[in-house]
Design a protein around this motif. Structure first.
Motif, PDB file in Angstrom:
ATOM      1  N   UNK A 128      44.953 109.954  41.871  1.00  0.00           N
ATOM      2  CA  UNK A 128      46.650 110.956  42.584  1.00  0.00           C
ATOM      3  C   UNK A 128      46.521 110.689  44.054  1.00  0.00           C
ATOM      4  N   UNK A 129      45.317 110.620  44.708  1.00  0.00           N
ATOM      5  CA  UNK A 129      45.365 110.851  46.238  1.00  0.00           C
ATOM      6  C   UNK A 129      45.935 109.222  45.936  1.00  0.00           C
ATOM      7  N   UNK A 130      45.689 108.315  45.610  1.00  0.00           N
ATOM      8  CA  UNK A 130      46.502 107.121  45.798  1.00  0.00           C
ATOM      9  C   UNK A 130      45.500 106.117  46.672  1.00  0.00           C
ATOM     10  N   UNK A 131      44.200 106.245  45.917  1.00  0.00           N
ATOM     11  CA  UNK A 131      43.573 105.152  46.359  1.00  0.00           C
ATOM     12  C   UNK A 131      43.031 104.398  45.712  1.00  0.00           C
ATOM     13  N   UNK A 132      43.153 104.165  44.345  1.00  0.00           N
ATOM     14  CA  UNK A 132      42.980 102.885  43.202  1.00  0.00           C
ATOM     15  C   UNK A 132      43.324 101.704  44.215  1.00  0.00           C
ATOM     16  N   UNK A 169      41.318  97.548  45.669  1.00  0.00           N
ATOM     17  CA  UNK A 169      42.007  96.275  44.221  1.00  0.00           C
ATOM     18  C   UNK A 169      42.212  96.656  43.085  1.00  0.00           C
ATOM     19  N   UNK A 170      42.436  98.038  42.585  1.00  0.00           N
ATOM     20  CA  UNK A 170      43.060  98.223  41.235  1.00  0.00           C
ATOM     21  C   UNK A 170      44.648  99.027  41.632  1.00  0.00           C
ATOM     22  N   UNK A 171      45.209  97.988  40.937  1.00  0.00           N
ATOM     23  CA  UNK A 171      46.522  97.765  40.517  1.00  0.00           C
ATOM     24  C   UNK A 171      46.966  99.898  39.772  1.00  0.00           C
ATOM     25  N   UNK A 172      47.872 100.281  40.143  1.00  0.00           N
ATOM     26  CA  UNK A 172      48.298 101.467  39.317  1.00  0.00           C
ATOM     27  C   UNK A 172      48.812 101.465  37.687  1.00  0.00           C
ATOM     28  N   UNK A 173      48.763  99.818  37.125  1.00  0.00           N
ATOM     29  CA  UNK A 173      49.190 100.099  35.969  1.00  0.00           C
ATOM     30  C   UNK A 173      47.609  99.727  35.543  1.00  0.00           C
ATOM     31  N   UNK A 211      39.245 102.969  34.783  1.00  0.00           N
ATOM     32  CA  UNK A 211      38.615 104.260  34.562  1.00  0.00           C
ATOM     33  C   UNK A 211      37.185 104.636  34.087  1.00  0.00           C
ATOM     34  N   UNK A 212      38.726 103.630  31.995  1.00  0.00           N
ATOM     35  CA  UNK A 212      37.224 103.943  31.364  1.00  0.00           C
ATOM     36  C   UNK A 212      36.523 103.133  31.306  1.00  0.00           C
ATOM     37  N   UNK A 213      36.340 101.726  31.275  1.00  0.00           N
ATOM     38  CA  UNK A 213      35.112 101.561  31.480  1.00  0.00           C
ATOM     39  C   UNK A 213      34.585 101.577  32.238  1.00  0.00           C
TER      40      UNK A 213
END
Length: 193
Positions: free
Chosen positions: A157-161, A165-169, A175-177
């Motif tokens: 939500x904070x846009x840190x992904x 190196x984690x793209x939004x898609x 996260x599940x992994x």
């Protein structure tokens, strides 16, 4: 009014919400909503209450679909449901998780949150009893997995992904992994077992 508040949050963040601005959005006089929402806190609490109801239904449906799974696998499903809901409803999650702007304890939100926590703890205690979990207490396992899932949702939500190196898609799958890694680590026996 609740929908207008959500739209205001999506456009400008929680600080952009006011009862008067929400009233303007729905086309009523600025003073009329104060009979229902005496403050910004009351309006945001209404948003949070609706969000908590949606989250609860999402989790309950996921658990109903996994009713035949082991307690630890049901716990995993609950975690997946939480992540999917939080990533899919970032504005609602933000309101629920920003407790300084809502009346969390007096509104019924605390009780609803505790019902989810109680279900989590029940599943983990059942997993301990069945020896699915051998390395930590149910309480410690619950806190660790909840902190991970909450933290990942907050990062998204904070846009840190992207900075990791984690793209939004790919964020939800990632996260599940990570949740899988943590839950699978619970299966490891204690040293000497």
């Amino acid at each position: 009014m609740v929908e207008a508040a959500v739209a205001l949050i999506e456009e400008g963040g929680i600080e952009a919400v006011s009862v008067r601005e929400a009233a303007k959005r729905v086309g009523v006089s600025p003073g009329a909503p104060f009979r229902h929402f005496e403050s910004k806190t009351a309006l945001l609490t209404a948003v949070a209450t609706e969000a908590m109801a949606r989250l609860t239904r999402h989790i309950e449906q996921a658990l109903a679909d996994a009713a035949d799974a082991t307690p630890l696998e049901q716990y995993r499903v609950l975690g997946y449901a939480f992540l999917a809901w939080a990533f899919g409803n970032p504005t609602h999650f933000e309101v629920i998780s920003t407790r300084a702007v809502i009346d969390f304890e007096a509104s019924g939100l605390l009780a609803a949150n505790n019902r989810i926590r109680d279900r989590m703890l029940q599943l983990l205690k059942e997993a301990v009893a069945r020896r699915e979990i051998m390395s930590v207490s149910a309480e410690d396992a619950m806190l660790a997995t909840r902190a991970l899932a909450y933290g990942l949702a907050r990062m998204y939500i904070d846009g840190q992904m992207p900075s990791w190196g984690i793209e939004p898609q790919a964020a939800l799958q990632t996260a599940r992994r990570l949740l899988d890694m943590q839950i699978d680590a619970l299966r490891r026996p204690r040293r000497g077992d």
